[in-house]
Design a protein around this motif. Structure first.
Motif, PDB file in Angstrom:
ATOM      1  N   ALA A 149     151.691  16.282 137.488  1.00 24.42           N
ATOM      2  CA  ALA A 149     152.038  16.074 138.889  1.00 24.42           C
ATOM      3  C   ALA A 149     153.457  15.577 139.078  1.00 24.42           C
ATOM      4  CB  ALA A 149     151.050  15.094 139.532  1.00 24.42           C
ATOM      5  N   THR A 150     153.973  14.767 138.140  1.00 23.31           N
ATOM      6  CA  THR A 150     155.304  14.199 138.319  1.00 23.31           C
ATOM      7  C   THR A 150     156.392  15.272 138.362  1.00 23.31           C
ATOM      8  OG1 THR A 150     155.380  13.826 135.927  1.00 23.31           O
ATOM      9  CG2 THR A 150     154.776  11.951 137.317  1.00 23.31           C
ATOM     10  N   ILE A 151     156.242  16.351 137.614  1.00 19.81           N
ATOM     11  CA  ILE A 151     157.249  17.408 137.640  1.00 19.81           C
ATOM     12  C   ILE A 151     157.276  18.076 139.007  1.00 19.81           C
ATOM     13  CG2 ILE A 151     157.874  19.655 136.648  1.00 19.81           C
ATOM     14  CD1 ILE A 151     156.987  18.609 133.952  1.00 19.81           C
ATOM     15  N   SER A 152     156.155  18.112 139.668  1.00 22.98           N
ATOM     16  CA  SER A 152     156.098  18.695 141.009  1.00 22.98           C
ATOM     17  C   SER A 152     156.917  17.890 142.014  1.00 22.98           C
ATOM     18  CB  SER A 152     154.651  18.779 141.494  1.00 22.98           C
ATOM     19  OG  SER A 152     153.894  19.626 140.671  1.00 22.98           O
ATOM     20  N   THR A 153     157.228  16.641 141.689  1.00 25.67           N
ATOM     21  CA  THR A 153     157.998  15.808 142.617  1.00 25.67           C
ATOM     22  C   THR A 153     159.492  16.084 142.547  1.00 25.67           C
ATOM     23  OG1 THR A 153     158.318  13.964 141.052  1.00 25.67           O
ATOM     24  CG2 THR A 153     156.277  13.973 142.349  1.00 25.67           C
ATOM     25  N   LEU A 154     159.937  16.835 141.538  1.00 27.44           N
ATOM     26  CA  LEU A 154     161.368  17.141 141.424  1.00 27.44           C
ATOM     27  C   LEU A 154     161.789  18.100 142.530  1.00 27.44           C
ATOM     28  CD1 LEU A 154     161.777  17.744 137.571  1.00 27.44           C
ATOM     29  CD2 LEU A 154     162.101  15.618 138.843  1.00 27.44           C
TER      30      LEU A 154
END
Length: 216
Positions: A149-154
């Motif tokens: 999920a964190t990569i989706s925040t980029l």
């Protein structure tokens, strides 16, 4: 009416196999293949093109930016993204850039004709899993515990830089490629590290390499 198709992919064997599959359909005709941005735009300039199949992973070039370039040249062209990149991180970005569909190469053989027909008819094509995920996001029901999920925040720019780091480019090279200052790239890298919870540049680089290698 026959739909003219251009394939943009830097793997010639894959492009030729895809072209053969597409031309089993009487409604489609492949009019050209390109392996990078320059070849793609030149081909689009020289041919009548209704639909483009585009791989986002074109060496060090940014497929999302190429979507925008193609549509700025001819806004009537429909674009279907066919990529190794995980749809969870790229499908929504591709649609925002102007693409009309997104399909992963893993399911291409069984679904690409359906995807082509959907996009040709003016509709949006996404896998059932991606449709479900987007619906959950809109409803606020998505599972934020997903380890990816964190990569989706980029942001798109951050993801572009993250991908270039994974391809071995250093700060100076990335700055030159994107026509940005070294300071701007460093700022982006610090923000990326914070979002991905990386404690060092080395950790960020290794994470980027692992991520990028999955799409090669």
């Amino acid at each position: 009416m026959e739909c003219s198709v251009i394939i943009i992919d830097d793997h010639p064997l894959f492009s030729r196999g895809l072209a053969q599959l597409i031309e089993t359909q009487k409604d489609f005709k492949v009019v050209g293949m390109a392996k990078d941005r320059i070849e793609a735009l030149d081909l689009i300039n020289k041919t009548t093109t209704d639909l483009v199949i585009l791989d986002l992973n074109l060496g060090q070039e940014d497929g999302l930016e190429l979507i925008k370039d193609i549509l700025s040249f001819n806004s009537h062209i429909k674009i279907l993204v066919l990529s190794m990149h995980d749809e969870r991180f790229y499908a929504e970005r591709a649609l925002k850039a102007g693409a009309k569909g997104y399909i992963m190469k893993a399911e291409a053989e069984s679904q690409v004709i359906n995807a082509l027909k959907t996009v040709k008819n003016g509709d949006i094509y996404l896998s059932e899993n991606e449709k479900k995920r987007m619906k959950e996001l809109l409803q606020g029901d998505s599972d934020n515990s997903d380890k990816f999920a964190t990569i989706s925040t980029l942001s798109d720019r951050q993801l572009q830089i993250f991908s270039l780091i994974g391809k071995g480019l250093g700060t100076v090279d990335i700055a030159k490629k994107l026509n940005l200052s070294i300071k701007t790239i460093d700022t982006h890298k610090e923000n990326i590290k914070a979002k991905l919870h990386c404690t060092s540049s080395a950790e960020l680089r290794q994470m980027a390499i692992n991520w990028t290698s999955k799409a090669d």
